[in-house]
Scaffold this active site. Structure first.
Site, PDB file in Angstrom:
ATOM      1  N   GLU A   1      43.449  45.918  39.553  1.00 49.91           N
ATOM      2  CA  GLU A   1      44.222  46.809  39.785  1.00 49.91           C
ATOM      3  C   GLU A   1      43.654  47.972  40.066  1.00 49.91           C
ATOM      4  OE1 GLU A   1      47.438  46.693  36.540  1.00 49.91           O
ATOM      5  OE2 GLU A   1      48.343  44.945  37.283  1.00 49.91           O
TER       6      GLU A   1
ATOM      7  N   GLU B   1      49.057  38.094  38.530  1.00 51.95           N
ATOM      8  CA  GLU B   1      50.066  38.547  37.107  1.00 51.95           C
ATOM      9  C   GLU B   1      51.566  38.535  37.344  1.00 51.95           C
ATOM     10  OE1 GLU B   1      48.830  42.011  35.516  1.00 51.95           O
ATOM     11  OE2 GLU B   1      46.846  41.621  35.225  1.00 51.95           O
TER      12      GLU B   1
END
Ligand SMILES: *[C@@H]1O[C@H](CO)[C@@H](O)[C@H](O)[C@H]1NC(C)=O
Length: 396
Positions: free
Chosen positions: A221, A330
């Site tokens: 991320e 995710e």
């Protein structure tokens, strides 16, 4: 002429209708534009229309533009009513879970094993593998592996524990994703040296050079970073890994904006990262997607029963239009029925588009979650007890 065109369109419609959750329109789409019974072709964006459950809206307005009409249809289309769907066709390559623990204690470095951080439980991983899950994304901290400077020699004890976890997974026949859970940062500062980053990755790839069930995930991320830097860091990781002689492994690349699927195109990730180059051609675009209002994965509430599908549509269209492969690295939802329907729709959509989506990983298993709302640690994690039976419907 007009009659002939109508007739052939009619025949084509009968001959090939799109199935549940499949694409049925969009720029460049040449397949069926009607849906199987019970589904309606619904406009999502200029590149993607999809067969969603429900009948067409009862009335269509003749005075509005196509776009307005279809948007109206979209909002009135019935949400999926079933939480156990077998409608989606296709097959994942991977379904599994994130394994959190070694990255815990993110403001304490190096921190103490057993106090600030721990490693995943191999017996819990075995429980998941025994049920058919075949990919585990193992989060760790770059500061603990390479203390003080990114180019430093790896800490032998941390490396050993990480290696044992990875080898346990791959020896059992599953894939292990090496996930430096660093958000593009090192000791809190954005990583700006692509050379140092390349060196870090070369060294890490060397450790796993002959293990083809290891997957290299460049970083977790990236966010609030210069887009060109995000591109350059991903490319540097790829270059470092391949130069180390690790040529058989998949590489998961991630984008800016927390690698969100819902913003993949709008954030600029799509236009930038489409140009990443891998001599082995084994790049997989890893995106993340949560279903709460801000997409952050911090609430048990999901926006709506079809939010899982809606937030993936543009990314799916981008992957297909560009001949790329993706993985949902995710995802999660709260333990409630709205989320369960939304997660079902998300998984159905991924599976129906498994030509471009290789699989998905739940966030998250790990030994220290306690009663965390999405916890997937067997036997009693909140997410595990609520979602395991659903997820198992999608095993490869
Ligand atoms: C590695 O794991 C062992 C237990 O297996 C533990 O005693 C040790 O402190 C750990 N070290 C690190 C750096 O994780």
């Amino acid at each position: 002429m007009k009659t002939i065109i109508l007739a052939s369109a009619f025949v084509a419609g009968i001959a090939a209708q799109s199935g549940a959750w499949q694409q049925c329109g969009g720029k460049g789409w040449s397949g069926a534009t009607t849906c199987v019974s019970g589904y309606t072709c619904t406009y999502s964006n200029d590149w993607y229309s999809q067969c969603l459950p429900g009948a067409p809206a009862a009335t269509t307005t003749t005075t509005t533009s196509t776009r307005q009409t279809t948007l109206t249809t979209s909002t009135t289309t019935a949400a999926p009513s079933s939480t156990t769907s077998t409608a989606a066709t296709g097959k994942f390559k991977w379904l599994g879970a994130n394994e959190a623990g070694a990255e815990f204690g993110q403001d304490t470095y190096p921190g103490r094993w057993g106090t600030e951080f721990t490693f995943p439980s191999t017996s819990a991983i075995q429980t998941l593998i025994g049920q058919g899950y075949n990919i585990f994304r193992v989060a760790f901290s770059m500061e603990r592996l390479a203390p003080n400077t990114l180019t430093n020699t790896f800490d032998p004890a941390y490396l050993q524990n990480l290696t044992q976890t990875i080898n346990y997974i791959t020896s059992a026949g599953a894939y292990a994703v090496l996930d430096p859970h660093n958000f593009g940062r090192y000791y809190g500062n954005i990583i700006t040296s692509t050379a140092d980053f390349q060196s870090f990755w070369g060294k890490l790839a060397t450790q796993f050079v002959s293990n083809s069930r290891v997957v290299f995930d460049t970083n977790n991320e990236y966010h609030d970073m210069d887009q060109t830097l995000v591109f350059n860091l991903n490319q540097a990781a790829i270059n470092g890994i391949r130069a180390a002689g690790a040529t058989s492994q998949y590489i998961f690349v991630e984008g800016n904006s927390w690698s969100g699927a819902w913003t993949w195109v709008s954030s600029g990730n799509a236009a930038s990262l489409v140009n990443l180059k891998d001599p082995q051609n084994k790049i997989i675009y890893e995106m993340h997607q949560y279903l709460d209002s801000d997409g952050s994965g911090t609430s048990t509430a999901c926006v709506s029963t079809d939010i899982g599908v809606q937030r993936l549509l543009a990314a799916t269209a981008w992957l297909r239009a560009n001949g790329k492969l993706g993985v949902l690295g995710e995802f999660a939802g709260g333990a409630n029925s709205v989320c369960k329907t939304a997660v079902t729709g998300l998984l159905d959509h991924l599976k129906a588009n498994s030509d471009v989506w290789t699989g998905a990983l739940w966030w998250a298993a790990g030994p220290w979650w306690g009663d965390y709302m999405y916890g997937f640690e067997p036997p009693s994690g909140t997410g595990y007890t609520y979602y395991n039976s659903l997820l198992k419907n999608y095993l490869p």
